[in-house]
Design an enzyme around this catalytic site. Structure first.
Site, PDB file in Angstrom:
ATOM      1  N   LEU A  74       0.846  -1.188   0.000  1.00 15.61           N
ATOM      2  CA  LEU A  74       0.000   0.000   0.000  1.00 15.61           C
ATOM      3  C   LEU A  74       0.890   1.248   0.000  1.00 15.61           C
ATOM      4  CD1 LEU A  74      -2.387  -1.553   2.557  1.00 15.61           C
ATOM      5  CD2 LEU A  74      -3.162  -0.724   0.332  1.00 15.61           C
ATOM      6  N   CYS A  78       3.882   6.986  -4.717  1.00 15.22           N
ATOM      7  CA  CYS A  78       4.697   7.968  -3.996  1.00 15.22           C
ATOM      8  C   CYS A  78       5.974   7.344  -3.430  1.00 15.22           C
ATOM      9  CB  CYS A  78       3.883   8.635  -2.888  1.00 15.22           C
ATOM     10  SG  CYS A  78       4.890   9.695  -1.818  1.00 15.22           S
ATOM     11  N   CYS A  83       7.347  10.641  -5.108  1.00 15.84           N
ATOM     12  CA  CYS A  83       7.806  11.663  -4.173  1.00 15.84           C
ATOM     13  C   CYS A  83       9.002  11.225  -3.330  1.00 15.84           C
ATOM     14  CB  CYS A  83       6.661  12.129  -3.277  1.00 15.84           C
ATOM     15  SG  CYS A  83       5.588  10.846  -2.668  1.00 15.84           S
ATOM     16  N   HIS A 133       7.135   0.852   2.287  1.00  9.57           N
ATOM     17  CA  HIS A 133       6.025  -0.024   1.874  1.00  9.57           C
ATOM     18  C   HIS A 133       5.599  -0.923   3.034  1.00  9.57           C
ATOM     19  CE1 HIS A 133       6.860   1.413  -2.032  1.00  9.57           C
ATOM     20  NE2 HIS A 133       7.645   0.453  -2.477  1.00  9.57           N
ATOM     21  N   PHE A 495      15.012  30.931  17.434  1.00  5.11           N
ATOM     22  CA  PHE A 495      16.090  31.585  16.703  1.00  5.11           C
ATOM     23  C   PHE A 495      17.365  30.728  16.769  1.00  5.11           C
ATOM     24  CE2 PHE A 495      19.280  34.925  16.037  1.00  5.11           C
ATOM     25  CZ  PHE A 495      18.725  35.557  14.940  1.00  5.11           C
TER      26      PHE A 495
END
Length: 517
Positions: A74, A78, A83, A133, A495
């Site tokens: 599933l 991607c 991606c 995966h 910062f």
């Protein structure tokens, strides 16, 4: 193979996936509850982002759902071809730019004039991609309790019936989460060995490319992969029919992004077109003919990458069901994710742009809600966006040009500020930018905030550097809620931060008639 009732660890799933992919085993993997006799409220064809998230939401609402996917895992394309490899390659581009900038200095190796391997990184990805995966298979089965049938090409009998092997499954609704694939252009020679797109690159590359690469396209995929190829030390020529990076609307931000790529040696031919890809006697790429505004030029190369957008994986199913489709086969849907036929929904990349993870997942959830009786609408608008060059480029809202067309009193805060020294000043600085700041400050990034000077609301934001993408997810939500410079000034910055939006706003927040900065 039936896995219901067995607890598969992540490691065991990884072994199953690797063995199935390597052996070519076509036996379906079933995870079906034999004790649940309810009819399925929906079958999701496709277990990528749209299908998996939609199915999970539908089950959370009390429905019964089945996912069917052709892969033995599933997560869709991607993590397998899209991606995840793109982010790996972009990480490499950023690291290699750093090493080339400081080549032979400090502790850095001498890398200038050296070409590093593309093939090795592709092979690294191939061996490592089964890890995500396996996690998604485990999560879906053990934690979400979803039923699925994997490693199988389903056959649609009708709009309520799907056949998998010798088994038939019936559902009240069908949800098409079929995804998309790279556009294959009508260019002579496009089928030669040595012509790749984002999918075939990670599946079929079996040689080390030569010293010159031609990239066709000017959008995200073309630029992102082009920067990776360039960072390996190869001449990289990007050929675009129109303007490159058209999605980055702010002219000043786009100009900085392009300048930094050009300083890394990237070459761009805008308003140009590849006329022919020529091959040798062995059927392998040897050169590319390019028509520019002035002439036709020939570039010798053994590697061409096509980054020309995507088209829907809809041909067979849309024809079978007689669904209404649009350009590039994208299935037409309304804001409920309903197609032209009752009880058939479509979600994710198969419905068209934007080809973004959030859009796929939210469309899946939208379909699930409507199926379960919760009337819901969704359309992807006013979302944050990003892409990679050698940097991470993020943006949201209006560009400066768009803002000035719509608002009378636009103010701009940016770093570096407008100054006689241009980009060669010691700010901005942030995550992974400090070495550039000290030695080559023009490479330390660019950031910009667009503000309505009358109501003090943020209209747009742009950031070129590293580390800001995560923050843009939340910043966009706040901007849509009416975020002002006074709200930003009241926040607590960590910062040195990737962006300086908080501190720039705090410097101006006390001034009711503040100027640009």
């Amino acid at each position: 193979m039936d896995v219901w009732g067995d607890c598969y660890s992540i490691g065991k799933w990884q072994d199953v996936i690797v063995e199935t992919l390597e052996s070519g085993d076509s036996a379906p993997i079933f995870n079906i509850n034999p004790k649940d006799i309810r009819e399925f409220d929906a079958i999701f064809l496709g277990g990528g982002a749209a299908g998996r998230f939609g199915a999970a939401y539908l089950r959370a609402l009390g429905g019964r759902v089945l996912i069917i996917d052709r892969w033995p895992f599933l997560g869709g394309s991607c993590p397998h071809q899209a991606c995840v490899p793109h982010h790996l390659f972009s990480d490499c581009a950023a690291q290699l730019m750093l090493e080339r900038t400081f080549s032979g200095k400090l502790w850095f190796q001498k890398l200038n004039d050296k070409i590093v391997s593309i093939k090795n990184i592709v092979e690294l990805f191939r061996t490592g991609r089964t890890g995500p995966h396996a996690v998604m298979n485990y999560q879906t089965k053990e934690q979400l309790g979803l039923e699925f049938a994997l490693n199988t090409e389903p056959t649609i009998i009708d709009s309520h019936t799907i056949q998998v092997g010798n088994r038939e499954f019936h559902a009240k609704n069908l949800v098409l989460a079929l995804g998309a694939k790279p556009v294959l252009p009508d260019i002579s020679g496009a089928n030669l060995k040595g012509v790749f797109n984002s999918q075939t690159l990670v599946e079929k590359l079996d040689y080390e490319p030569g010293n010159t690469i031609v990239v066709i396209g000017g959008g995200k995929s073309a630029i992102e992969y082009g920067c990776f190829f360039n960072s390996t030390g190869r001449r990289t020529l990007v050929v675009a029919r129109h303007q490159i990076m058209p999605m980055l609307k702010d002219a000043e931000s786009r100009a900085y992004a392009i300048l930094m790529m050009e300083e890394q040696g990237m070459e761009f031919l805008e308003n140009a077109e590849v006329m022919e890809i020529k091959g040798n006697a062995q059927g392998k790429v040897k050169s590319v003919s390019i028509k520019t505004s002035d002439s036709i030029i020939t570039i010798d190369t053994d590697f061409v990458f096509m980054g020309l957008g995507e088209q829907a994986n809809s041909e067979i199913i849309a024809q079978k069901l007689a669904l209404e489709t649009g350009e590039k086969g994208f299935i037409k849907v309304n804001r409920h994710m309903e197609t032209s036929l009752p009880h058939i929904y479509a979600v994710g990349d198969v419905t068209g742009p934007p080809m973004e993870m959030f859009k796929a997942r939210k469309e899946g959830v939208c379909a699930a809600k409507n199926i379960m009786g919760q009337t819901t609408e969704y359309k992807a608008v006013d979302y944050p966006d990003f892409m990679h060059t050698h940097y991470e480029v993020c943006w949201l809202g209006l560009s400066e040009e768009e803002a000035r067309q719509r608002h009378a009193n636009v103010k701009v805060m940016k770093l570096p500020p407008d100054n006689p020294n241009g980009l060669d000043v010691g700010l901005p600085a942030g995550d992974r930018m400090m070495l550039y700041l000290m030695a080559k400050p023009r490479m330390s990034g660019f950031q910009k905030l667009i503000i309505d000077g009358d109501n003090r609301k943020v209209l747009g934001a742009f950031h070129i550097g590293y580390g800001a993408k995560d923050g843009f997810q939340y910043l966009n939500y706040l901007v849509k809620k009416g975020l002002t410079i006074d709200d930003l000034a009241d926040m607590d910055e960590l910062f040195i931060s990737p962006s300086y939006f908080i501190q720039l706003c705090r410097l101006r927040a006390g001034d009711p008639h503040f100027n640009d900065m």
